[in-house]
Design a protein around this motif. Structure first.
Motif, PDB file in Angstrom:
ATOM      1  N   ILE A  12      51.639  20.734  59.631  1.00 51.91           N
ATOM      2  CA  ILE A  12      50.896  19.609  59.063  1.00 51.91           C
ATOM      3  C   ILE A  12      49.543  20.137  58.617  1.00 51.91           C
ATOM      4  CG2 ILE A  12      49.911  17.329  59.510  1.00 51.91           C
ATOM      5  CD1 ILE A  12      52.002  17.032  61.764  1.00 51.91           C
ATOM      6  N   CYS A  13      49.167  19.853  57.399  1.00 56.65           N
ATOM      7  CA  CYS A  13      47.889  20.369  56.912  1.00 56.65           C
ATOM      8  C   CYS A  13      47.177  19.321  56.076  1.00 56.65           C
ATOM      9  CB  CYS A  13      48.102  21.644  56.088  1.00 56.65           C
ATOM     10  SG  CYS A  13      48.906  21.360  54.507  1.00 56.65           S
ATOM     11  N   LYS A  14      45.887  19.566  55.865  1.00 60.03           N
ATOM     12  CA  LYS A  14      45.091  18.671  55.041  1.00 60.03           C
ATOM     13  C   LYS A  14      45.259  19.029  53.572  1.00 60.03           C
ATOM     14  CE  LYS A  14      41.495  17.763  58.489  1.00 60.03           C
ATOM     15  NZ  LYS A  14      40.043  17.850  58.783  1.00 60.03           N
ATOM     16  N   SER A  15      45.099  18.047  52.738  1.00 61.73           N
ATOM     17  CA  SER A  15      45.177  18.265  51.303  1.00 61.73           C
ATOM     18  C   SER A  15      44.124  19.276  50.869  1.00 61.73           C
ATOM     19  CB  SER A  15      44.967  16.933  50.574  1.00 61.73           C
ATOM     20  OG  SER A  15      45.155  17.094  49.189  1.00 61.73           O
ATOM     21  N   GLY A  16      44.524  20.220  50.035  1.00 62.27           N
ATOM     22  CA  GLY A  16      43.597  21.231  49.546  1.00 62.27           C
ATOM     23  C   GLY A  16      43.667  22.553  50.285  1.00 62.27           C
ATOM     24  N   THR A  17      44.318  22.574  51.421  1.00 59.47           N
ATOM     25  CA  THR A  17      44.441  23.828  52.165  1.00 59.47           C
ATOM     26  C   THR A  17      45.696  24.568  51.733  1.00 59.47           C
ATOM     27  OG1 THR A  17      45.638  22.749  53.969  1.00 59.47           O
ATOM     28  CG2 THR A  17      43.234  22.855  54.142  1.00 59.47           C
ATOM     29  N   SER A  18      45.777  25.841  52.165  1.00 55.99           N
ATOM     30  CA  SER A  18      46.947  26.665  51.839  1.00 55.99           C
ATOM     31  C   SER A  18      47.780  26.893  53.090  1.00 55.99           C
ATOM     32  CB  SER A  18      46.498  28.007  51.252  1.00 55.99           C
ATOM     33  OG  SER A  18      45.867  27.814  50.011  1.00 55.99           O
ATOM     34  N   VAL A  19      49.064  26.997  52.897  1.00 59.44           N
ATOM     35  CA  VAL A  19      49.999  27.176  54.009  1.00 59.44           C
ATOM     36  C   VAL A  19      50.927  28.341  53.698  1.00 59.44           C
ATOM     37  CG1 VAL A  19      51.903  26.139  55.288  1.00 59.44           C
ATOM     38  CG2 VAL A  19      49.951  24.734  54.600  1.00 59.44           C
ATOM     39  N   LYS A  20      51.089  29.226  54.665  1.00 56.97           N
ATOM     40  CA  LYS A  20      51.975  30.368  54.491  1.00 56.97           C
ATOM     41  C   LYS A  20      53.211  30.197  55.360  1.00 56.97           C
ATOM     42  CE  LYS A  20      50.525  34.690  54.184  1.00 56.97           C
ATOM     43  NZ  LYS A  20      50.025  36.045  54.556  1.00 56.97           N
ATOM     44  N   ILE A  21      54.367  30.426  54.763  1.00 55.94           N
ATOM     45  CA  ILE A  21      55.645  30.361  55.475  1.00 55.94           C
ATOM     46  C   ILE A  21      56.280  31.746  55.425  1.00 55.94           C
ATOM     47  CG2 ILE A  21      57.918  29.272  55.556  1.00 55.94           C
ATOM     48  CD1 ILE A  21      56.680  26.938  53.929  1.00 55.94           C
ATOM     49  N   GLU A  22      56.738  32.217  56.587  1.00 59.91           N
ATOM     50  CA  GLU A  22      57.337  33.553  56.668  1.00 59.91           C
ATOM     51  C   GLU A  22      58.849  33.469  56.817  1.00 59.91           C
ATOM     52  OE1 GLU A  22      53.764  36.194  58.732  1.00 59.91           O
ATOM     53  OE2 GLU A  22      55.633  35.804  59.818  1.00 59.91           O
ATOM     54  N   CYS A  23      59.517  34.413  56.201  1.00 55.55           N
ATOM     55  CA  CYS A  23      60.972  34.512  56.289  1.00 55.55           C
ATOM     56  C   CYS A  23      61.324  35.962  56.593  1.00 55.55           C
ATOM     57  CB  CYS A  23      61.608  34.070  54.973  1.00 55.55           C
ATOM     58  SG  CYS A  23      63.416  34.118  54.955  1.00 55.55           S
ATOM     59  N   ARG A  24      62.001  36.173  57.710  1.00 59.36           N
ATOM     60  CA  ARG A  24      62.347  37.528  58.127  1.00 59.36           C
ATOM     61  C   ARG A  24      63.847  37.677  58.323  1.00 59.36           C
ATOM     62  NH1 ARG A  24      57.914  40.449  60.056  1.00 59.36           N
ATOM     63  NH2 ARG A  24      56.038  39.182  60.354  1.00 59.36           N
ATOM     64  N   SER A  25      64.386  38.773  57.839  1.00 57.03           N
ATOM     65  CA  SER A  25      65.765  39.122  58.164  1.00 57.03           C
ATOM     66  C   SER A  25      65.695  40.022  59.390  1.00 57.03           C
ATOM     67  CB  SER A  25      66.433  39.838  56.981  1.00 57.03           C
ATOM     68  OG  SER A  25      65.684  40.963  56.577  1.00 57.03           O
ATOM     69  N   LEU A  26      66.252  39.557  60.498  1.00 58.81           N
ATOM     70  CA  LEU A  26      66.023  40.227  61.778  1.00 58.81           C
ATOM     71  C   LEU A  26      66.895  41.452  62.000  1.00 58.81           C
ATOM     72  CD1 LEU A  26      65.439  37.266  64.249  1.00 58.81           C
ATOM     73  CD2 LEU A  26      63.794  38.572  62.900  1.00 58.81           C
ATOM     74  N   ASP A  27      68.098  41.452  61.506  1.00 52.53           N
ATOM     75  CA  ASP A  27      68.998  42.560  61.812  1.00 52.53           C
ATOM     76  C   ASP A  27      69.630  43.169  60.578  1.00 52.53           C
ATOM     77  OD1 ASP A  27      71.822  40.520  62.936  1.00 52.53           O
ATOM     78  OD2 ASP A  27      70.432  40.313  61.265  1.00 52.53           O
ATOM     79  N   PHE A  28      69.014  42.926  59.438  1.00 50.40           N
ATOM     80  CA  PHE A  28      69.508  43.563  58.221  1.00 50.40           C
ATOM     81  C   PHE A  28      68.382  43.609  57.201  1.00 50.40           C
ATOM     82  CE2 PHE A  28      70.003  39.929  55.295  1.00 50.40           C
ATOM     83  CZ  PHE A  28      69.873  38.866  56.175  1.00 50.40           C
ATOM     84  N   GLN A  29      68.567  44.445  56.207  1.00 51.00           N
ATOM     85  CA  GLN A  29      67.564  44.561  55.157  1.00 51.00           C
ATOM     86  C   GLN A  29      67.982  43.713  53.959  1.00 51.00           C
ATOM     87  OE1 GLN A  29      67.385  48.839  54.549  1.00 51.00           O
ATOM     88  NE2 GLN A  29      65.703  49.029  56.002  1.00 51.00           N
TER      89      GLN A  29
END
Lengths: 116, 111
Positions: A12-29
């Motif tokens: 949950i964030c305020k309007s005007g801020t930036s949000v980073k979402i991470e996506c990782r492949s744990l056992d493969f490239q």
């Protein structure tokens, strides 16, 4: 099957801020990862294709300056929603293909973004 | 990729088999049929895929007609946890391309 980890699960964030979402492949490239968004009771819509070591490919109508994608390694892609507004509130999902598993697509658990 | 048509919703009694149909009449010879499902507020989960032959795994069976214009996903003994949206996707097995999701079938398993 292969595991794709997505973090955070909810933000949950305020309007005007930036949000980073991470996506990782744990056992493969994963040289290629995909980012989707999903509104309530609708299907997944592809936003962009993330390519390791090169620029992402964005779908028509998706603002690349607003949704910044970085795929700096074979196991990590990030989506940054810049200057978020309430209309950016949505469920964001990443996915990656495991070439060891006949190229099947595996998905993260999703991130629910709420912009106040 | 070929277009798919699925019923928008289905009900199934717990413990019974759930048979989810998918029409893909414009499928090409090199296109696979994939099935994914999405439980509420989660990412989609791979179920099964096939090209020509019927397939079975620990989750489900996939029956593809001989002309490949339609297929059926079978959950042999549906449980309440199988309630989800099921997506049928037809595509060439190209590692660089994504999957296009249609509206799917919302399966409700009833106690």
């Amino acid at each position: 099957g292969a595991v794709v980890s997505q973090h955070p699960s909810r933000v949950i964030c305020k309007s005007g801020t930036s949000v980073k979402i991470e996506c990782r492949s744990l056992d493969f490239q994963a040289t290629t990862m995909f980012w989707y968004r999903q509104f309530p009771k609708q299907s997944l819509m592809l936003m962009a294709t993330s390519n390791e070591g090169s620029k992402a490919t964005y779908e028509q109508g998706v603002e690349k300056d607003k949704f910044l994608i970085n795929h700096a390694s074979l196991t990590l892609s990030t989506l940054t929603v810049t200057s978020a507004h309430p209309e950016d509130s949505s469920f964001y999902i990443c996915s990656a293909r495991d070439l060891r598993a006949e190229g099947k697509l595996f998905f993260g658990s999703g991130t629910q973004l709420s912009v106040l | 990729d070929a277009k798919t048509t699925q019923p928008p919703s289905m009900d199934c009694a717990e413990g019974r088999a759930a048979n989810l149909p998918c029409n893909h009449s414009t499928i090409s010879g090199n296109e696979y049929v994939y099935w994914y499902r999405q439980i509420h507020s989660q990412g989609p989960q791979y179920i099964i895929h096939g090209l020509k032959n019927n397939e079975t795994n620990e989750m489900a069976s996939l029956i593809i007609t001989e002309d490949r214009k339609s297929s059926t996903l079978i959950l042999p003994h549906a449980t309440l946890r199988d309630t989800a949206v099921y997506y049928c996707i037809v595509r060439v097995d190209n590692y660089g391309q994504n999957f296009v999701f249609g509206p799917g079938t919302r399966l409700s398993v009833l106690p």
